[in-house]
Motif scaffolding. Structure first.
Motif, mmCIF file in Angstrom:
data_model
loop_
_atom_site.group_PDB
_atom_site.id
_atom_site.type_symbol
_atom_site.label_atom_id
_atom_site.label_comp_id
_atom_site.label_asym_id
_atom_site.label_seq_id
_atom_site.Cartn_x
_atom_site.Cartn_y
_atom_site.Cartn_z
ATOM 1 N N VAL A 1 1.025 -0.970 -0.026
ATOM 2 C CA VAL A 1 0.124 -0.469 -0.048
ATOM 3 C C VAL A 1 0.424 1.379 0.002
ATOM 4 O O VAL A 1 1.146 1.728 1.345
ATOM 5 N N LEU A 2 0.516 1.991 -1.048
ATOM 6 C CA LEU A 2 1.517 2.817 -1.473
ATOM 7 C C LEU A 2 1.186 4.704 -1.163
ATOM 8 O O LEU A 2 0.320 4.873 -1.725
ATOM 9 N N PRO A 3 1.972 5.334 0.540
ATOM 10 C CA PRO A 3 0.956 6.438 0.396
ATOM 11 C C PRO A 3 0.850 7.445 -1.000
ATOM 12 O O PRO A 3 2.623 7.780 -1.732
ATOM 13 N N PHE A 4 0.307 8.007 -1.455
ATOM 14 C CA PHE A 4 0.415 9.403 -2.543
ATOM 15 C C PHE A 4 1.633 9.860 -2.022
ATOM 16 O O PHE A 4 1.221 10.784 -1.322
ATOM 17 N N HIS A 5 2.144 10.567 -2.970
ATOM 18 C CA HIS A 5 3.338 11.583 -2.999
ATOM 19 C C HIS A 5 3.758 12.704 -3.895
ATOM 20 O O HIS A 5 2.867 12.492 -4.959
ATOM 21 N N LYS A 6 3.754 13.411 -3.978
ATOM 22 C CA LYS A 6 4.296 14.186 -4.553
ATOM 23 C C LYS A 6 5.925 14.690 -5.596
ATOM 24 O O LYS A 6 6.469 16.287 -5.488
ATOM 25 N N LEU A 7 6.430 13.806 -5.032
ATOM 26 C CA LEU A 7 8.188 13.929 -4.720
ATOM 27 C C LEU A 7 8.156 14.332 -6.059
ATOM 28 O O LEU A 7 8.899 14.795 -6.757
ATOM 29 N N GLN B 1 -4.774 6.330 7.954
ATOM 30 C CA GLN B 1 -4.981 5.920 6.523
ATOM 31 C C GLN B 1 -5.179 4.706 5.643
ATOM 32 O O GLN B 1 -5.497 4.193 5.169
ATOM 33 N N VAL B 2 -3.652 4.984 6.163
ATOM 34 C CA VAL B 2 -2.940 4.299 5.311
ATOM 35 C C VAL B 2 -2.465 2.449 5.961
ATOM 36 O O VAL B 2 -3.509 1.468 5.830
ATOM 37 N N ALA B 3 -3.025 2.380 7.206
ATOM 38 C CA ALA B 3 -3.144 1.602 8.162
ATOM 39 C C ALA B 3 -4.970 1.461 7.551
ATOM 40 O O ALA B 3 -4.765 -0.103 8.024
ATOM 41 N N GLU B 4 -5.893 2.402 7.816
ATOM 42 C CA GLU B 4 -6.971 1.598 7.783
ATOM 43 C C GLU B 4 -7.061 0.424 6.164
ATOM 44 O O GLU B 4 -7.266 -0.177 5.984
ATOM 45 N N PHE C 1 -6.877 -5.100 3.215
ATOM 46 C CA PHE C 1 -6.145 -6.106 2.538
ATOM 47 C C PHE C 1 -6.180 -7.114 3.119
ATOM 48 O O PHE C 1 -6.179 -7.771 2.751
ATOM 49 N N ALA C 2 -5.308 -6.835 4.520
ATOM 50 C CA ALA C 2 -5.136 -8.136 5.686
ATOM 51 C C ALA C 2 -6.733 -8.706 5.675
ATOM 52 O O ALA C 2 -6.254 -9.589 6.046
#
Length: 276
Positions: free
Chosen positions: A230-236, A260-263, A268-269
């Protein structure tokens, strides 16, 4: 992805070479001239490019136009450098001892490697049989029909992006339909090919519970997905968009919170998948 040795290594000058078919035996490969293709760069990295330290080759060109792409400079094939398979293999060979000691391997990324299937097949075959490396294919799956069974036999692991379950959202994010990716995922399951699924969590775009659960349910039903990133969106990559003179439409979109990432991982888990 965590880069170990600075920025992407530049592609050096290469001799001209004639195309060759992929998926050959090692003996046949030695008697034919290698293919060449458009290569953006190569790098040594560890993280989400497969297990251990990886020699990652970024091929240029991609049929998708993902709104959050952090490598928009790889979207066009002309953005790469014409490079022979010999040159890529020679570069990878320098690091094989270090890579093998880390339990790593070689990954083809992009861009979209399957936009150049003959070249991709040549590299995968030689990385696996000539260098003895574990191989991974990083793909959106949209061009999965271009991957021959011979090419896939030289792939130990597929890093498959499923960017949304909602069809309208998927097309909005990528500019393409979802079904070819799902067809490719089913094919990989039929072949028993190990898959690490990647899902980018974008607040207000892909984070709805039913959307995440749709991807999770599909992945769980395949039987060959050993891990979900699960990849958090970023603006790099925003500065790269600006350098190309293209507006970054997700400029005002925040990165997801840790909660939000943990949720999302919990969704999936709950389907019995190992989400990290």
């Amino acid at each position: 992805m965590t880069v170990l040795f600075g920025t992407s290594l530049p592609v050096g000058p290469t001799p001209a070479a004639a195309p060759a078919s992929c998926g050959r035996t090692p003996a046949a490969a030695a008697t034919q001239r290698p293919s060449e293709g458009s290569v953006h760069s190569w790098d040594l990295s560890t993280g989400v490019d497969g297990p251990g330290t990886r020699f990652v080759t970024f091929l240029a060109g991609c049929p998708l136009t993902c709104l959050y792409c952090h490598n928009p400079d790889t979207m066009r094939m002309r953005g790469g450098k014409r490079t022979s398979a010999d040159a890529v293999i020679a570069e990878a060979r320098k690091y094989t001892r270090f890579i093998s000691a880390s339990g790593g391997g070689a990954t083809l990324s992009g861009g979209e490697p399957l936009l150049q299937p003959v070249f991709a097949g040549e590299l995968l075959h030689r990385m696996k049989h000539e260098l003895g490396l574990h191989t991974a294919l990083d793909t959106s799956g949209f061009l999965g029909a271009r991957a021959t069974d011979a090419l896939l036999r030289d792939v130990d692991l597929v890093l498959l992006d499923i960017k949304s379950w909602d069809r309208d959202t998927y097309r909005h994010v990528t500019g393409r339909p979802l079904e070819p990716t799902l067809d490719f995922a089913r094919r990989l399951a039929g072949l028993g090919k190990e898959v690490h699924l990647r899902f980018v969590l974008v607040p207000g775009l892909t984070d709805a519970h039913e959307n995440v659960d749709g991807v999770a349910a599909f992945a769980a039903g395949l039987g060959n997905v050993s891990r979900v990133d699960v990849l958090p969106f970023h603006k790099l990559g925003e500065s790269k968009w600006e350098a190309l003179g293209v507006p970054f439409t997700l400029h005002d979109t925040p990165s997801p919170t840790a909660a939000q990432v943990a949720e999302a991982k919990a969704v999936f888990a709950a389907r019995g998948l190992d989400a990290v």
